[in-house]
Design an enzyme around this catalytic site. Structure first.
Site, mmCIF file in Angstrom:
data_model
loop_
_atom_site.group_PDB
_atom_site.id
_atom_site.type_symbol
_atom_site.label_atom_id
_atom_site.label_comp_id
_atom_site.label_asym_id
_atom_site.label_seq_id
_atom_site.Cartn_x
_atom_site.Cartn_y
_atom_site.Cartn_z
ATOM 1 N N HIS A 197 6.977 -33.003 -23.771
ATOM 2 C CA HIS A 197 6.641 -33.726 -22.540
ATOM 3 C C HIS A 197 5.340 -33.197 -21.921
ATOM 4 O O HIS A 197 5.077 -33.410 -20.742
ATOM 5 C CB HIS A 197 7.800 -33.626 -21.541
ATOM 6 C CG HIS A 197 9.091 -34.077 -22.141
ATOM 7 N ND1 HIS A 197 9.381 -35.392 -22.399
ATOM 8 C CD2 HIS A 197 10.146 -33.348 -22.601
ATOM 9 C CE1 HIS A 197 10.577 -35.470 -22.963
ATOM 10 N NE2 HIS A 197 11.050 -34.255 -23.103
ATOM 11 N N ASN A 232 0.747 0.339 6.115
ATOM 12 C CA ASN A 232 1.237 -0.487 5.001
ATOM 13 C C ASN A 232 1.950 -1.689 5.609
ATOM 14 O O ASN A 232 2.910 -1.527 6.360
ATOM 15 C CB ASN A 232 2.207 0.299 4.117
ATOM 16 C CG ASN A 232 2.868 -0.637 3.110
ATOM 17 O OD1 ASN A 232 2.295 -1.647 2.708
ATOM 18 N ND2 ASN A 232 4.106 -0.315 2.734
ATOM 19 N N GLY A 233 1.460 -2.876 5.319
ATOM 20 C CA GLY A 233 2.065 -4.094 5.879
ATOM 21 C C GLY A 233 0.978 -5.049 6.339
ATOM 22 O O GLY A 233 -0.185 -4.925 5.919
ATOM 23 N N CYS A 257 0.863 -1.185 0.000
ATOM 24 C CA CYS A 257 0.000 0.000 0.000
ATOM 25 C C CYS A 257 0.894 1.227 0.000
ATOM 26 O O CYS A 257 2.094 1.140 0.228
ATOM 27 C CB CYS A 257 -0.882 0.016 1.242
ATOM 28 S SG CYS A 257 -1.881 -1.447 1.426
ATOM 29 N N GLU A 293 0.820 -10.343 -16.881
ATOM 30 C CA GLU A 293 0.655 -9.257 -15.905
ATOM 31 C C GLU A 293 -0.257 -8.145 -16.396
ATOM 32 O O GLU A 293 -1.059 -7.612 -15.650
ATOM 33 C CB GLU A 293 2.006 -8.607 -15.618
ATOM 34 C CG GLU A 293 2.889 -9.305 -14.646
ATOM 35 C CD GLU A 293 4.086 -8.420 -14.318
ATOM 36 O OE1 GLU A 293 4.022 -7.729 -13.297
ATOM 37 O OE2 GLU A 293 5.042 -8.395 -15.120
ATOM 38 N N ARG A 302 1.701 1.578 -5.875
ATOM 39 C CA ARG A 302 1.917 0.585 -4.820
ATOM 40 C C ARG A 302 0.647 -0.217 -4.521
ATOM 41 O O ARG A 302 0.716 -1.296 -3.941
ATOM 42 C CB ARG A 302 2.398 1.262 -3.536
ATOM 43 C CG ARG A 302 3.681 2.075 -3.705
ATOM 44 C CD ARG A 302 4.030 2.796 -2.437
ATOM 45 N NE ARG A 302 4.333 1.847 -1.389
ATOM 46 C CZ ARG A 302 5.549 1.322 -1.194
ATOM 47 N NH1 ARG A 302 6.524 1.679 -1.986
ATOM 48 N NH2 ARG A 302 5.764 0.439 -0.252
ATOM 49 N N LYS A 329 3.450 -2.724 -7.154
ATOM 50 C CA LYS A 329 4.845 -2.614 -7.589
ATOM 51 C C LYS A 329 5.815 -3.278 -6.627
ATOM 52 O O LYS A 329 6.801 -3.896 -7.032
ATOM 53 C CB LYS A 329 5.215 -1.137 -7.746
ATOM 54 C CG LYS A 329 6.602 -0.906 -8.274
ATOM 55 C CD LYS A 329 6.716 -1.411 -9.691
ATOM 56 C CE LYS A 329 8.113 -1.385 -10.261
ATOM 57 N NZ LYS A 329 8.252 -2.117 -11.495
ATOM 58 N N TRP A 356 -3.724 -1.897 -1.344
ATOM 59 C CA TRP A 356 -3.673 -3.175 -2.048
ATOM 60 C C TRP A 356 -4.202 -4.182 -1.036
ATOM 61 O O TRP A 356 -3.525 -4.536 -0.072
ATOM 62 C CB TRP A 356 -2.239 -3.527 -2.439
ATOM 63 C CG TRP A 356 -2.166 -4.670 -3.379
ATOM 64 C CD1 TRP A 356 -2.182 -4.635 -4.742
ATOM 65 C CD2 TRP A 356 -2.060 -6.075 -3.054
ATOM 66 N NE1 TRP A 356 -2.109 -5.914 -5.262
ATOM 67 C CE2 TRP A 356 -2.035 -6.810 -4.256
ATOM 68 C CE3 TRP A 356 -1.986 -6.773 -1.837
ATOM 69 C CZ2 TRP A 356 -1.943 -8.200 -4.275
ATOM 70 C CZ3 TRP A 356 -1.904 -8.155 -1.862
ATOM 71 C CH2 TRP A 356 -1.877 -8.849 -3.084
ATOM 72 N N LYS A 383 5.288 -10.953 -18.552
ATOM 73 C CA LYS A 383 4.889 -9.600 -18.980
ATOM 74 C C LYS A 383 3.487 -9.622 -19.583
ATOM 75 O O LYS A 383 2.635 -8.816 -19.266
ATOM 76 C CB LYS A 383 5.891 -9.031 -20.000
ATOM 77 C CG LYS A 383 7.202 -8.576 -19.371
ATOM 78 C CD LYS A 383 7.141 -7.291 -18.634
ATOM 79 C CE LYS A 383 7.041 -7.389 -17.121
ATOM 80 N NZ LYS A 383 7.981 -8.113 -16.354
ATOM 81 N N GLU A 386 10.077 -14.699 -18.830
ATOM 82 C CA GLU A 386 9.810 -13.267 -18.617
ATOM 83 C C GLU A 386 8.788 -12.740 -19.631
ATOM 84 O O GLU A 386 7.894 -11.971 -19.278
ATOM 85 C CB GLU A 386 11.120 -12.471 -18.701
ATOM 86 C CG GLU A 386 10.997 -10.976 -18.521
ATOM 87 C CD GLU A 386 10.363 -10.515 -17.219
ATOM 88 O OE1 GLU A 386 9.975 -9.341 -17.147
ATOM 89 O OE2 GLU A 386 10.194 -11.358 -16.295
HETATM 90 C C1 AGP Z 1 7.337 -7.781 -12.471
HETATM 91 O O1 AGP Z 1 6.879 -7.144 -13.575
HETATM 92 C C2 AGP Z 1 6.488 -7.732 -11.308
HETATM 93 N N1 AGP Z 1 6.174 -6.435 -10.925
HETATM 94 C C3 AGP Z 1 6.955 -8.596 -10.157
HETATM 95 O O2 AGP Z 1 7.050 -9.907 -10.596
HETATM 96 C C4 AGP Z 1 8.301 -8.181 -9.551
HETATM 97 O O3 AGP Z 1 9.332 -8.496 -10.409
HETATM 98 C C5 AGP Z 1 8.504 -8.927 -8.232
HETATM 99 O O4 AGP Z 1 7.460 -8.567 -7.369
HETATM 100 C C6 AGP Z 1 9.843 -8.604 -7.610
HETATM 101 O O5 AGP Z 1 9.899 -7.270 -7.249
HETATM 102 P P1 AGP Z 1 11.308 -6.658 -6.791
HETATM 103 O O6 AGP Z 1 12.246 -6.754 -7.945
HETATM 104 O O7 AGP Z 1 10.980 -5.248 -6.412
HETATM 105 O O8 AGP Z 1 11.779 -7.467 -5.622
#
Ligand code: AGP
Length: 603
Positions: free
Chosen positions: A498, A97-98, A2, A482, A27, A598, A71, A479, A475
């Site tokens: 497989h 936040n937490g 958050c 996400e 966030r 994020k 969040w 992407k 990756e």
């Molecule tokens: C990637 O696009 C995501 N936002 C997520 O997988 C991110 O890479 C992951 O949460 C790790 O975050 P960090 O690099 O800040 O530790």
């Protein structure tokens, strides 16, 4: 997870606090709220984004206030579960936040209290209300921290007291000094546009703020020194400039970011990793390396594993942090653990670091955020210098992480004499050309946009790669998932027969990373197997590769490299652009995808 913010000082308009909150929206963005005190007290919280809140709040002036963008962890996104939360007497107001891990235990002893939400956070307000029955305000705050378990950055005020209180344990929190007052936020980019004079709280610190006073203590009540430091706006500039989305801007920033890394870490052709802080003797004696990270950072680590094993002839293990933290990894004293994290605040990665340190391992942090927790926990650091990354889908930080791992591998290989000088020099030369190659690929933006439009009708994607581009396939799939919410899986192409090949038919799309490296023939036969089952193939290929052009349905061609070990740095870009344009074509909310945040600061 958050974003929280707070202010105390000369009277301001409520918009002032919401503008700070907006810079924290990446966030978490499923609900938000604000509570301010001026001539009158005003509280407003909604399910939805800050823009909507802005449209609904009264224009009031205030001198003390808190705000939050959420969040959801405990309780669905609703206006009741949105922060700020308050006690029964509506005298204590707080944002958090937490996660409070023992909130149910605490709640059991608060039976006579009336709760308005399902959140863990509201319990704190009622618990403090209870403590105020027995303790003065400040004492009650210290007492409270003795009982709370979990991670929390808190900003709160009590109507019968004139402080703004901030408390930090595990989740990030920082303070900016203004002409007349103080601004508080979860991270620096939210504060820097207002002041360059900042203070980053350490763990287990409590601050009592007034308009012109700031007292700092640790959880035991011992007074602590406050050292504000200057930070330039340039370091934290996070504007969209003329791009429609932060993600696209950050994709186009990659050549500049990698040139920054070259100029910062290359001196007269020699690699100088300034903040590495490990002796050459220690590095040369390394017997094995362990890598941890989450999501995109994990994928960068996987590319690093291939590179380190090949150039340093060292066994490298890697695991996602959420598994590594609970695995009894037989780490030996002085083993090196590389922890990769853009934000430096990801809870699982920090917990893995803690576990590794308990076993006597040394920590190399690869991180993008100055002052973040990982930079405090690590024994040595490589900053990825990518600047603020606002788009939730990580792009420039990913290539900067891979670039940093390549630099570290070449530096280590030199120390360990595990690779011919000629190969190391050739690879360094090739690294210096990468930014230019990426610029060439970015010129294909329109082409990728056209291909993405054609492929965005497919409801399921497979991404295939071999060797050092297997992580690139992972990756690419991440992407797309996400930001477009289309199911996509990354797979080592050799695994296809497989199982995943069962998915292939004319309704499925496959993105194949098929560069002319040593595994080219293998991936070519994979493509034939897919075409034999009518699958649609988008090939990431080399410009001069005529043979494959007749096999694939669409292609994005890349400049050829003298050393294909660096190819993940190029392959990342068209896959980022492809995901971006598919999501854009589907009208998705690109910078703030649903259900994501994020930086994942809770487990
Ligand atoms: C990637 O696009 C995501 N936002 C997520 O997988 C991110 O890479 C992951 O949460 C790790 O975050 P960090 O690099 O800040 O530790």
């Amino acid at each position: 997870m958050c974003g929280i913010s707070g202010y105390i000082g000369k009277e301001k308009e409520i918009k002032f606090l919401l503008d700070v909150l907006k810079r924290l929206e990446y966030r978490g963005y499923d609900s938000c709220g604000v509570a301010v005190e001026g001539e009158n007290f005003y509280l407003k919280k909604i399910k939805g984004k800050i823009k909507e809140l802005e449209g609904k709040v009264k224009s009031v002036n205030f001198y003390r206030g808190i705000a939050h963008t959420r969040w959801a962890t405990h309780g669905k996104p609703t206006s009741f579960n949105a922060h700020p939360h308050f006690d029964c007497k509506r005298e204590i107001f707080l944002v958090h936040n937490g996660i409070i891990e023992n909130y149910m235990e605490i709640k059991k002893n608060l039976r006579k209290h009336h709760f308005n939400s399902q959140t863990d956070t509201e319990v704190i307000a009622h618990f403090l209300e209870e403590l105020l029955e027995r303790y003065k305000f400040k004492e009650a705050i210290f007492k409270m921290t003795e009982f709370l378990k979990g991670s929390y950055a808190l900003c709160l005020f009590f109507k019968k007291d004139n402080h703004l209180v901030i408390i930090k344990k595990d989740s990030p929190l920082c303070v900016g000094k203004l002409k007349e007052g103080f601004i508080v936020a979860s991270d620096l980019p939210a504060i820097i546009p207002l002041t360059d004079c900042v203070f980053i709280l350490e763990d287990e610190e409590i601050g009592f703020l007034k308009k012109d006073e700031f007292e700092l203590f640790d959880f035991k009540g011992r007074r602590k020194k406050i050292n504000f430091r200057r930070m330039t706006l340039e370091e934290f500039k996070a504007e969209k400039e003329n791009f429609p989305h932060y993600m696209l801007k950050e994709i186009f920033e990659q050549p500049k970011v990698l040139r920054n890394l070259l100029s910062f870490y290359f001196e007269e052709g020699r690699i100088n990793l300034k903040d590495l802080n490990f002796s050459q003797k220690y590095l040369a004696s390394l017997k094995r390396i362990f890598i941890v990270g989450c999501g995109t950072a994990f994928h960068a680590g996987l590319v690093g594993k291939y590179f380190l094993e090949k150039y340093c002839q060292l066994p490298v293990e890697i695991d996602v942090s959420s598994e590594a933290r609970y695995r009894n990894i037989p780490l030996k004293k002085d083993d090196l653990v590389i922890a990769i994290s853009q934000s430096g605040e990801t809870a699982d990665t920090l917990a893995s670091v803690k576990e590794a340190k308990k076993r006597g391992a040394k920590i190399l942090g690869i991180c993008n955020v100055l002052g973040s927790r990982l930079t405090k926990e690590a024994d040595g650091l490589i900053y990825t210098l990518a600047g603020p990354e606002i788009g939730v889908a990580s792009t420039k930080a990913y290539t900067a992480q891979i670039f940093s791992l390549c630099l570290f591998s070449l530096y280590l290989a030199q120390l360990k004499k595990s690779q011919k000088e000629s190969i190391l020099n050739l690879t360094k030369k090739e690294l210096e050309k990468i930014p230019e190659y990426i610029e060439k690929i970015l010129e294909k933006e329109k082409e990728v946009k056209r291909i993405a439009k054609r492929f965005s009708k497919y409801g399921c994607f497979l991404f295939l790669g071999r060797g050092i581009n297997y992580p690139s396939a992972l990756e690419g799939a991440l992407k797309l998932k996400e930001i477009s919410y289309i199911p996509a899986e990354g797979y080592p192409a050799g695994e296809m027969k497989h199982g995943p090949i069962a998915l292939i038919d004319e309704y499925r799309a496959v993105v194949c990373i098929a560069l002319k490296d040593s595994l080219y023939k293998k991936i070519l036969s994979n493509i034939c197997e897919i075409k034999a089952r009518k699958g649609k193939v988008l090939g990431i290929i080399n410009e001069e590769d005529e043979e494959i052009k007749s096999l694939v349905d669409e292609k994005i061609s890349l400049p050829s490299l003298k050393n294909f070990d660096l190819s993940p740095l190029l392959v990342a870009v068209p896959l980022q652009l492809f995901a971006y344009f598919v999501a854009k074509n589907l009208g998705c909310e690109i910078d703030q995808p649903r259900n994501l945040a994020k930086s994942v600061t809770v487990e």
